[in-house]
Motif scaffolding. Structure first.
Motif, PDB file in Angstrom:
ATOM      1  N   ILE A 118       0.842  -1.191   0.000  1.00 19.32           N
ATOM      2  CA  ILE A 118       0.000   0.000   0.000  1.00 19.32           C
ATOM      3  C   ILE A 118       0.883   1.249   0.000  1.00 19.32           C
ATOM      4  O   ILE A 118       1.793   1.372   0.827  1.00 19.32           O
ATOM      5  N   VAL A 119       0.631   2.159  -0.913  1.00 16.25           N
ATOM      6  CA  VAL A 119       1.273   3.466  -0.891  1.00 16.25           C
ATOM      7  C   VAL A 119       0.471   4.358   0.042  1.00 16.25           C
ATOM      8  O   VAL A 119      -0.766   4.380  -0.008  1.00 16.25           O
ATOM      9  N   TYR A 120       1.182   5.130   0.868  1.00 14.54           N
ATOM     10  CA  TYR A 120       0.522   5.864   1.946  1.00 14.54           C
ATOM     11  C   TYR A 120       1.063   7.282   2.037  1.00 14.54           C
ATOM     12  O   TYR A 120       2.282   7.491   2.068  1.00 14.54           O
ATOM     13  N   SER A 121       0.168   8.259   2.076  1.00 15.32           N
ATOM     14  CA  SER A 121       0.596   9.652   2.209  1.00 15.32           C
ATOM     15  C   SER A 121      -0.423  10.419   3.038  1.00 15.32           C
ATOM     16  O   SER A 121      -1.621  10.378   2.749  1.00 15.32           O
ATOM     17  N   THR A 122       0.069  11.113   4.084  1.00 13.85           N
ATOM     18  CA  THR A 122      -0.809  11.843   4.991  1.00 13.85           C
ATOM     19  C   THR A 122      -0.300  13.265   5.193  1.00 13.85           C
ATOM     20  O   THR A 122       0.799  13.620   4.787  1.00 13.85           O
TER      21      THR A 122
END
Length: 247
Positions: A100-104
């Motif tokens: 999973i690619v994740y950006s917050t």
């Protein structure tokens, strides 16, 4: 165990991270609402690896490359993302055995900021005991890095840092001359008898509630949901338990 006492510090905001940065530290990134709680949940639910990216542009590019992307800014799911930043989004059926690619907004930026360090670990209430046990065994200074909210002080991250700092200091293996350690442990001493009630004071609770995203607040303040410790390595997050790589 016969080790010289290690130094323990808390960084209360990314805005002052450069005052604490040290290539010899283990850095624990803490973003209770919601990034590090979500990462811990994802690994507990069987995700293979998480690829944290700092910018919207990187996340969009990864989506175009065919990755599943979880991404938000200010709590809102980005228009190209598959889902957002709640730990409840990272259910077994969505993440087991997947990358999973994740950006917050805050948390993934802090992971990249700390990537120069000896080791970068992901901390939350959900893996508090496992993380404390691992750190107590290491002969390395530790920095607890509160992701905060847009560089502003964050109550929930600081309380979590205090919970972890209390355990490290109680082990006898750590010393501290850092006022932020004292402040965070003092806050934890106030909060710990009713953590869920105390968490309602956090500004981030109100921000999430205004968007209908506060259903995970109680879950994110649950102690020891998992014994997995996510860690950053070569641009990705993997997990381990008791110092042993899981993936």
């Amino acid at each position: 165990m016969n080790m010289k006492k290690r130094q323990l510090e808390v960084c209360l905001s990314p805005a002052i991270y450069d005052k604490h940065a040290n290539n010899e530290n283990i850095v624990v990134v803490i973003d209770v609402l919601r990034a590090t709680s979500t990462i811990c949940t994802a690994f507990a639910n069987g995700v293979r690896q998480i690829i944290p990216v700092a910018t919207v542009e990187e996340a969009r590019q990864k989506k175009e490359e065919g990755y599943t992307v979880a991404s938000e800014r200010d709590g809102y799911v980005l228009d190209f993302a598959d889902f957002g930043n709640s730990p409840f989004n990272f259910s077994v059926d969505k993440v087991k055995d997947k990358d999973i690619v994740y950006s917050t907004t805050n948390g993934t930026r802090c992971i990249h900021m700390a990537s120069h360090s000896k080791e970068v670990l992901i901390g939350s209430f959900l893996n508090l005991s496992a993380l404390a046990g691992y750190l107590i065994e290491q002969d390395v200074p530790v920095l607890l890095f509160c992701a905060s909210w847009k560089d502003r002080f964050s109550l929930e991250d600081t309380v979590c840092a205090g919970a972890l700092a209390e355990r490290l200091l109680a082990s006898g293996n750590y010393d501290s001359i850092c006022d932020a350690v004292t402040a965070s442990t003092d806050l934890w001493s106030i909060a710990k008898n009713d953590l869920n009630q105390y968490s309602l004071k956090a500004a981030q609770k109100g921000r999430l509630a205004s968007k209908g995203l506060d259903d995970c607040i109680e879950f994110c303040h649950q102690l020891d949901f998992t014994d997995l410790i996510p860690y950053y390595s070569d641009g990705r997050l993997l997990s381990k338990t008791n110092g042993t790589n899981k993936k």
